[in-house]
Design a protein around this motif. Sequence first.
Motif, PDB file in Angstrom:
ATOM      1  N   ALA A   2      40.949  31.879  28.935  1.00 29.38           N
ATOM      2  CA  ALA A   2      41.866  32.735  28.820  1.00 29.38           C
ATOM      3  C   ALA A   2      41.372  34.019  29.434  1.00 29.38           C
ATOM      4  CB  ALA A   2      42.349  33.042  27.618  1.00 29.38           C
ATOM      5  N   HIS A  17      43.758  28.445  34.871  1.00 26.10           N
ATOM      6  CA  HIS A  17      45.094  27.732  34.516  1.00 26.10           C
ATOM      7  C   HIS A  17      45.217  26.392  35.235  1.00 26.10           C
ATOM      8  CE1 HIS A  17      46.082  28.437  39.080  1.00 26.10           C
ATOM      9  NE2 HIS A  17      45.587  29.443  38.601  1.00 26.10           N
ATOM     10  N   ASP A  65      50.919  28.518  37.425  1.00 25.53           N
ATOM     11  CA  ASP A  65      51.332  29.839  37.158  1.00 25.53           C
ATOM     12  C   ASP A  65      50.052  30.525  36.915  1.00 25.53           C
ATOM     13  OD1 ASP A  65      53.827  29.422  37.059  1.00 25.53           O
ATOM     14  OD2 ASP A  65      53.991  29.078  34.839  1.00 25.53           O
ATOM     15  N   LEU A  70      47.789  31.674  33.532  1.00 25.75           N
ATOM     16  CA  LEU A  70      48.103  30.969  32.295  1.00 25.75           C
ATOM     17  C   LEU A  70      47.322  29.660  32.299  1.00 25.75           C
ATOM     18  CD1 LEU A  70      50.175  30.405  29.672  1.00 25.75           C
ATOM     19  CD2 LEU A  70      51.683  29.402  31.217  1.00 25.75           C
TER      20      LEU A  70
END
Length: 180
Positions: free
Chosen positions: A14, A19, A23, A26
């Motif tokens: 995070a 990701h 996106d 994320l």
Amino acid sequence: MRLTGWQGLLAIAALAGCHNDGDAGLWVPPAPPVPLTTVSGGSPFAAGCDQQAVNGTLYTASEVEPYLAINPANTDNRIGVWQQDRWSNGSARGLLAGVSFDGGDTWAARAVPFSRCTGGSLLNGGDYARATDPWVDIGPTGIAYFMAMTTSGSRSAMRVSRSLDGGNTWEAPITLIDDD
């Protein structure tokens, strides 16, 4: 706070902006593993079914050397084979096959007479005390082949059985090589 294991990995991902869903920024954790399905259970064999003097330690209800094939003509049909009741000094009392017709959700066990414990006898060529090295494959038309090595004392053989119905029933094995 100190995070370890999955918590630490998630926190690092995070913070790093990792990701995997397209996106930016994320990160979506992977899906949980699919629950396992039990195919085999305890030993189906009666004590002494191999009709030989005890030589080594018998691990009753052990299943080893699994092998799986998926039918290319029907991917819901799967066949798994394994050694059942392994001996410490090699081979097993018998080999079993598990067959599924619903993609592996449910299974039925099948015995093929490679050894005495699975129904082998002088009449069907399966008069062997032990079996090992199970292997299964399914051809493009859906015909399955189950091959194994069988042993009794110094005698060994390579044998193969065929199934025309996706592993539900098996023909009597034929001997490819018999070696004293």
